[in-house]
Scaffold this motif. Structure first.
Motif, PDB file in Angstrom:
ATOM      1  N   GLN A 145       0.842  -1.194   0.000  1.00 14.81           N
ATOM      2  CA  GLN A 145       0.000   0.000   0.000  1.00 14.81           C
ATOM      3  C   GLN A 145       0.876   1.242   0.000  1.00 14.81           C
ATOM      4  O   GLN A 145       1.873   1.311   0.701  1.00 14.81           O
ATOM      5  N   THR A 146       0.466   2.176  -0.789  1.00 13.93           N
ATOM      6  CA  THR A 146       1.220   3.414  -0.890  1.00 13.93           C
ATOM      7  C   THR A 146       0.253   4.584  -0.839  1.00 13.93           C
ATOM      8  O   THR A 146      -0.831   4.518  -1.399  1.00 13.93           O
ATOM      9  N   ARG A 147       0.664   5.617  -0.161  1.00 10.77           N
ATOM     10  CA  ARG A 147      -0.142   6.816  -0.132  1.00 10.77           C
ATOM     11  C   ARG A 147       0.253   7.688  -1.318  1.00 10.77           C
ATOM     12  O   ARG A 147       1.354   8.232  -1.354  1.00 10.77           O
ATOM     13  N   SER A 148      -0.639   7.782  -2.267  1.00  9.21           N
ATOM     14  CA  SER A 148      -0.272   8.466  -3.495  1.00  9.21           C
ATOM     15  C   SER A 148      -1.505   9.060  -4.147  1.00  9.21           C
ATOM     16  O   SER A 148      -2.626   8.568  -4.003  1.00  9.21           O
ATOM     17  N   ASP A 149      -1.278  10.121  -4.885  1.00 13.33           N
ATOM     18  CA  ASP A 149      -2.366  10.751  -5.630  1.00 13.33           C
ATOM     19  C   ASP A 149      -2.598  10.080  -6.967  1.00 13.33           C
ATOM     20  O   ASP A 149      -3.701  10.085  -7.496  1.00 13.33           O
ATOM     21  N   VAL A 150      -1.551   9.542  -7.510  1.00 10.15           N
ATOM     22  CA  VAL A 150      -1.686   8.878  -8.800  1.00 10.15           C
ATOM     23  C   VAL A 150      -1.907   7.384  -8.585  1.00 10.15           C
ATOM     24  O   VAL A 150      -1.416   6.801  -7.627  1.00 10.15           O
ATOM     25  N   ASP A 151      -2.661   6.811  -9.484  1.00  8.67           N
ATOM     26  CA  ASP A 151      -2.971   5.393  -9.350  1.00  8.67           C
ATOM     27  C   ASP A 151      -1.776   4.525  -9.691  1.00  8.67           C
ATOM     28  O   ASP A 151      -1.429   3.595  -8.976  1.00  8.67           O
ATOM     29  N   VAL A 152      -1.168   4.867 -10.812  1.00 12.39           N
ATOM     30  CA  VAL A 152      -0.065   4.049 -11.297  1.00 12.39           C
ATOM     31  C   VAL A 152       1.246   4.632 -10.814  1.00 12.39           C
ATOM     32  O   VAL A 152       1.625   5.736 -11.192  1.00 12.39           O
ATOM     33  N   LEU A 153       1.904   3.894  -9.978  1.00 14.59           N
ATOM     34  CA  LEU A 153       3.177   4.367  -9.457  1.00 14.59           C
ATOM     35  C   LEU A 153       4.281   4.112 -10.464  1.00 14.59           C
ATOM     36  O   LEU A 153       4.296   3.107 -11.153  1.00 14.59           O
ATOM     37  N   ASP A 154       5.192   5.043 -10.497  1.00 18.08           N
ATOM     38  CA  ASP A 154       6.303   4.919 -11.430  1.00 18.08           C
ATOM     39  C   ASP A 154       7.320   3.933 -10.861  1.00 18.08           C
ATOM     40  O   ASP A 154       8.093   4.245  -9.972  1.00 18.08           O
ATOM     41  N   ASP A 155       7.297   2.733 -11.373  1.00 18.67           N
ATOM     42  CA  ASP A 155       8.201   1.709 -10.864  1.00 18.67           C
ATOM     43  C   ASP A 155       9.286   1.365 -11.866  1.00 18.67           C
ATOM     44  O   ASP A 155       9.996   0.386 -11.712  1.00 18.67           O
ATOM     45  N   GLY A 156       9.389   2.164 -12.912  1.00 13.03           N
ATOM     46  CA  GLY A 156      10.433   1.902 -13.892  1.00 13.03           C
ATOM     47  C   GLY A 156       9.954   1.093 -15.077  1.00 13.03           C
ATOM     48  O   GLY A 156      10.590   1.090 -16.120  1.00 13.03           O
ATOM     49  N   TYR A 157       8.863   0.413 -14.891  1.00 12.93           N
ATOM     50  CA  TYR A 157       8.335  -0.401 -15.979  1.00 12.93           C
ATOM     51  C   TYR A 157       7.161   0.321 -16.642  1.00 12.93           C
ATOM     52  O   TYR A 157       6.546   1.203 -16.058  1.00 12.93           O
ATOM     53  N   LYS A 158       6.896  -0.107 -17.839  1.00 14.16           N
ATOM     54  CA  LYS A 158       5.794   0.499 -18.566  1.00 14.16           C
ATOM     55  C   LYS A 158       4.597  -0.437 -18.562  1.00 14.16           C
ATOM     56  O   LYS A 158       4.730  -1.638 -18.790  1.00 14.16           O
ATOM     57  N   TRP A 159       3.435   0.159 -18.335  1.00 15.85           N
ATOM     58  CA  TRP A 159       2.233  -0.641 -18.172  1.00 15.85           C
ATOM     59  C   TRP A 159       1.148  -0.180 -19.135  1.00 15.85           C
ATOM     60  O   TRP A 159       1.038   0.989 -19.473  1.00 15.85           O
ATOM     61  N   ARG A 160       0.372  -1.133 -19.507  1.00 12.92           N
ATOM     62  CA  ARG A 160      -0.760  -0.825 -20.361  1.00 12.92           C
ATOM     63  C   ARG A 160      -2.031  -1.329 -19.695  1.00 12.92           C
ATOM     64  O   ARG A 160      -2.123  -2.485 -19.289  1.00 12.92           O
ATOM     65  N   LYS A 161      -2.975  -0.444 -19.610  1.00 14.74           N
ATOM     66  CA  LYS A 161      -4.220  -0.822 -18.960  1.00 14.74           C
ATOM     67  C   LYS A 161      -5.039  -1.707 -19.885  1.00 14.74           C
ATOM     68  O   LYS A 161      -5.230  -1.409 -21.057  1.00 14.74           O
ATOM     69  N   TYR A 162      -5.486  -2.809 -19.360  1.00 22.45           N
ATOM     70  CA  TYR A 162      -6.259  -3.718 -20.212  1.00 22.45           C
ATOM     71  C   TYR A 162      -7.597  -4.090 -19.608  1.00 22.45           C
ATOM     72  O   TYR A 162      -8.379  -4.807 -20.239  1.00 22.45           O
ATOM     73  N   GLY A 163      -7.871  -3.577 -18.431  1.00 31.62           N
ATOM     74  CA  GLY A 163      -9.157  -3.945 -17.851  1.00 31.62           C
ATOM     75  C   GLY A 163      -9.497  -3.116 -16.635  1.00 31.62           C
ATOM     76  O   GLY A 163      -8.647  -2.480 -16.037  1.00 31.62           O
ATOM     77  N   GLN A 164     -10.751  -3.138 -16.307  1.00 27.87           N
ATOM     78  CA  GLN A 164     -11.218  -2.423 -15.139  1.00 27.87           C
ATOM     79  C   GLN A 164     -12.423  -3.157 -14.582  1.00 27.87           C
ATOM     80  O   GLN A 164     -13.223  -3.719 -15.323  1.00 27.87           O
ATOM     81  N   LYS A 165     -12.516  -3.129 -13.282  1.00 30.74           N
ATOM     82  CA  LYS A 165     -13.578  -3.891 -12.655  1.00 30.74           C
ATOM     83  C   LYS A 165     -14.158  -3.081 -11.503  1.00 30.74           C
ATOM     84  O   LYS A 165     -13.419  -2.484 -10.721  1.00 30.74           O
ATOM     85  N   VAL A 166     -15.454  -3.109 -11.409  1.00 28.05           N
ATOM     86  CA  VAL A 166     -16.111  -2.414 -10.311  1.00 28.05           C
ATOM     87  C   VAL A 166     -16.053  -3.288  -9.066  1.00 28.05           C
ATOM     88  O   VAL A 166     -16.406  -4.460  -9.098  1.00 28.05           O
ATOM     89  N   VAL A 167     -15.545  -2.706  -8.017  1.00 26.37           N
ATOM     90  CA  VAL A 167     -15.377  -3.452  -6.786  1.00 26.37           C
ATOM     91  C   VAL A 167     -16.578  -3.208  -5.881  1.00 26.37           C
ATOM     92  O   VAL A 167     -17.007  -2.070  -5.701  1.00 26.37           O
ATOM     93  N   LYS A 168     -17.091  -4.273  -5.342  1.00 23.82           N
ATOM     94  CA  LYS A 168     -18.200  -4.148  -4.401  1.00 23.82           C
ATOM     95  C   LYS A 168     -17.730  -3.489  -3.115  1.00 23.82           C
ATOM     96  O   LYS A 168     -16.622  -3.689  -2.659  1.00 23.82           O
ATOM     97  N   ASN A 169     -18.625  -2.726  -2.538  1.00 20.43           N
ATOM     98  CA  ASN A 169     -18.340  -2.033  -1.279  1.00 20.43           C
ATOM     99  C   ASN A 169     -17.193  -1.037  -1.415  1.00 20.43           C
ATOM    100  O   ASN A 169     -16.520  -0.725  -0.457  1.00 20.43           O
ATOM    101  N   SER A 170     -16.973  -0.591  -2.615  1.00 24.29           N
ATOM    102  CA  SER A 170     -15.907   0.374  -2.824  1.00 24.29           C
ATOM    103  C   SER A 170     -16.308   1.345  -3.927  1.00 24.29           C
ATOM    104  O   SER A 170     -16.919   0.955  -4.910  1.00 24.29           O
ATOM    105  N   LEU A 171     -15.943   2.586  -3.729  1.00 22.81           N
ATOM    106  CA  LEU A 171     -16.297   3.600  -4.715  1.00 22.81           C
ATOM    107  C   LEU A 171     -15.348   3.598  -5.895  1.00 22.81           C
ATOM    108  O   LEU A 171     -15.631   4.168  -6.926  1.00 22.81           O
ATOM    109  N   HIS A 172     -14.231   2.959  -5.713  1.00 28.91           N
ATOM    110  CA  HIS A 172     -13.200   3.044  -6.728  1.00 28.91           C
ATOM    111  C   HIS A 172     -13.077   1.732  -7.483  1.00 28.91           C
ATOM    112  O   HIS A 172     -13.049   0.662  -6.860  1.00 28.91           O
TER     113      HIS A 172
END
Ligand SMILES: [Zn+2]
Length: 111
Positions: A29-56
């Motif tokens: 867990q990280t306290r951050s404003d951005v969702d994707v943390l810069d870890d040196g690697y490049k990422w491509r978003k391929y999916g999204q899922k609505v989580v129950k009991n969560s707004l995000h």
């Protein structure tokens, strides 16, 4: 023998972390404003899922490297939306930042 005052500090409040040896996963867990943390690697978003009991929603990312199958899961904590939970699945078979403009292209060593 001179008697000493013994400080009985027997406070063992450490929570043991259960280890799952099934899959190589790294979750933190990280306290951050951005969702994707810069870890040196490049990422491509391929999916999204609505989580129950969560707004995000939970976002799924994949390493953009050709032969790499590492996945990343990013979601925000429902209790504290400033906290980002990042879960890595798998291991990179390459070094980070190899996407930079390097003029050295000797080709891959195949074996
Ligand atoms: Zn990778």
């Amino acid at each position: 023998m001179i008697g000493r005052w013994r400080s009985s500090a027997l406070e063992k409040n450490k929570v043991k972390v259960r280890r799952k040896l099934r899959e190589p996963r790294f979750c933190f867990q990280t306290r951050s404003d951005v969702d994707v943390l810069d870890d040196g690697y490049k990422w491509r978003k391929y999916g999204q899922k609505v989580v129950k009991n969560s707004l995000h929603p939970r976002s799924y990312y994949r390493c953009t490297h050709n032969n790499c199958r590492v996945k990343k899961r990013v979601e925000r904590l429902s209790e504290d939306c400033r906290m980002v939970i990042t879960t890595y699945e798998g291991r990179h078979n390459h070094s980070p930042c190899d996407d930079s403009n390097s003029s050295e292209n000797d080709g891959f060593t195949s074996f």
